[in-house]
Design a protein around this motif. Structure first.
Motif, PDB file in Angstrom:
ATOM      1  N   ILE A 122      44.452  53.965  31.407  1.00 48.46           N
ATOM      2  CA  ILE A 122      45.572  53.097  31.005  1.00 48.46           C
ATOM      3  C   ILE A 122      45.147  52.234  29.809  1.00 48.46           C
ATOM      4  O   ILE A 122      45.892  52.084  28.838  1.00 48.46           O
ATOM      5  CB  ILE A 122      46.019  52.208  32.189  1.00 48.46           C
ATOM      6  N   ALA A 123      43.932  51.700  29.884  1.00 53.65           N
ATOM      7  CA  ALA A 123      43.461  50.831  28.796  1.00 53.65           C
ATOM      8  C   ALA A 123      43.304  51.610  27.497  1.00 53.65           C
ATOM      9  O   ALA A 123      43.741  51.159  26.436  1.00 53.65           O
ATOM     10  CB  ALA A 123      42.144  50.172  29.195  1.00 53.65           C
ATOM     11  N   SER A 124      42.725  52.801  27.573  1.00 49.59           N
ATOM     12  CA  SER A 124      42.511  53.545  26.321  1.00 49.59           C
ATOM     13  C   SER A 124      43.846  53.972  25.732  1.00 49.59           C
ATOM     14  O   SER A 124      44.033  53.949  24.513  1.00 49.59           O
ATOM     15  CB  SER A 124      41.550  54.728  26.510  1.00 49.59           C
ATOM     16  N   ASP A 125      44.810  54.304  26.576  1.00 51.92           N
ATOM     17  CA  ASP A 125      46.149  54.651  26.096  1.00 51.92           C
ATOM     18  C   ASP A 125      46.784  53.446  25.388  1.00 51.92           C
ATOM     19  O   ASP A 125      47.370  53.579  24.305  1.00 51.92           O
ATOM     20  CB  ASP A 125      47.001  55.093  27.296  1.00 51.92           C
ATOM     21  N   PHE A 126      46.647  52.286  25.976  1.00 54.56           N
ATOM     22  CA  PHE A 126      47.224  51.064  25.396  1.00 54.56           C
ATOM     23  C   PHE A 126      46.640  50.791  24.001  1.00 54.56           C
ATOM     24  O   PHE A 126      47.377  50.551  23.039  1.00 54.56           O
ATOM     25  CB  PHE A 126      46.959  49.888  26.342  1.00 54.56           C
ATOM     26  N   TYR A 127      45.313  50.869  23.889  1.00 52.94           N
ATOM     27  CA  TYR A 127      44.695  50.540  22.591  1.00 52.94           C
ATOM     28  C   TYR A 127      44.906  51.654  21.564  1.00 52.94           C
ATOM     29  O   TYR A 127      45.015  51.384  20.362  1.00 52.94           O
ATOM     30  CB  TYR A 127      43.210  50.208  22.777  1.00 52.94           C
ATOM     31  N   ARG A 128      45.006  52.890  22.029  1.00 54.13           N
ATOM     32  CA  ARG A 128      45.285  54.003  21.105  1.00 54.13           C
ATOM     33  C   ARG A 128      46.675  53.808  20.481  1.00 54.13           C
ATOM     34  O   ARG A 128      46.840  53.937  19.277  1.00 54.13           O
ATOM     35  CB  ARG A 128      45.210  55.343  21.834  1.00 54.13           C
TER      36      ARG A 128
END
Ligand SMILES: Nc1ncnc2c1ncn2[C@@H]1O[C@H](COP(=O)(O)OP(=O)(O)OP(=O)(O)O)[C@@H](O)[C@H]1O
Ligand SMILES: O=P(O)(O)OC[C@H]1O[C@H](OP(=O)(O)OP(=O)(O)O)[C@H](O)[C@@H]1O
Length: 216
Positions: A122-128
């Protein structure tokens, strides 16, 4: 022998009480001992339903593999796991949200922000989506500790009352998504047991009326 027609994976932990209340409201005759027993498999006497009690994060796994037909899981767990299950009902229980948080005076000199989280996908999707590159540090709990002791610049974690952030001197920077628990179904089970599952879904929708968080 298991004579049960439908197996439902229940999350132990903080969702469990709310989920049991909802099932009772939906007409399931759960025995009084349901909340206190250490048994992990519980068959109802009155109806052909079997409940298996799993760790919350594992519920989508039991449902995807068909070890359970149905399950109850937080939206956070569903998004993070990416498991191939149908999400049938927003149960409106165990509401909380996911946020980026950190120390109020936070100023990073790192080229990439270090983000501690239990939710790396979820975090990597948000920052991507934001076009920001970050270093993710996976932790399993007490996430709020990470910025305080210098392990990370910020965290991506669940906020409910906000008490944990407040008591640890952290503030919320961004709100990622609203969370509630969902009723999930194994796609093959749904094809094979559609009539019975639709009946359960209907009952659960009725039982949850008025408890929605109004988002997906
Ligand atoms: N503080 C909270 N308030 C309300 N709901 C929460 C909160 N924290 C988590 N949740 C929701 O409840 C679900 C289950 O949380 P719970 O803490 O029981 O499981 P867990 O994080 O896997 O804990 P453990 O590792 O102790 O089993 C989460 O997936 C989330 O949807
Ligand atoms: O906003 P609040 O009401 O304070 O709730 C938020 C806290 O609840 C969850 O932690 P949990 O209790 O599951 O503990 P753990 O993740 O540290 O194991 C979450 O990870 C936050 O730390």
């Amino acid at each position: 022998m298991n004579k049960s027609v439908i197996t439902i994976a229940m999350p132990k932990g903080r969702i469990f009480g709310d989920a049991c209340r909802l099932l009772r409201n939906a007409g399931f005759q759960l025995p009084e001992t349901f909340e206190t027993t250490r048994k992990l498999i519980l068959d109802l006497d009155s109806e052909p339903f079997r409940f298996i009690l799993a760790k919350p994060v594992d519920v989508p796994t039991y449902v995807e593999y068909g070890a359970a037909d149905l399950g109850i899981a937080g939206k956070d767990v569903l998004l993070e796991s990416g498991r191939d299950v149908y999400e049938m009902v927003d149960l409106g229980i165990s509401k909380c949200h996911m946020a980026v948080a950190g120390l109020p005076q936070h100023q990073s000199r790192n080229p990439f922000l270090k983000i501690a989280t239990k939710y790396p996908n979820i975090a990597s999707d948000f920052y991507r989506r934001r076009g920001e590159q970050v270093d993710l540090i996976a932790l399993n709990g007490s996430i709020e500790l990470a910025p305080i002791v210098g392990l990370a610049d910020a965290i991506v974690d669940i906020v409910s009352t906000g008490q944990t952030l407040k008591e640890n001197g952290l503030v919320e920077f961004d709100r990622l998504l609203d969370i509630s628990s969902r009723l999930i179904v194994n796609p093959v089970s749904y094809r094979l047991k559609k009539t019975l599952i639709d009946q359960i879904v209907e009952k659960m929708i009725k039982a949850t009326e008025g408890t929605k968080v109004g988002m997906d």
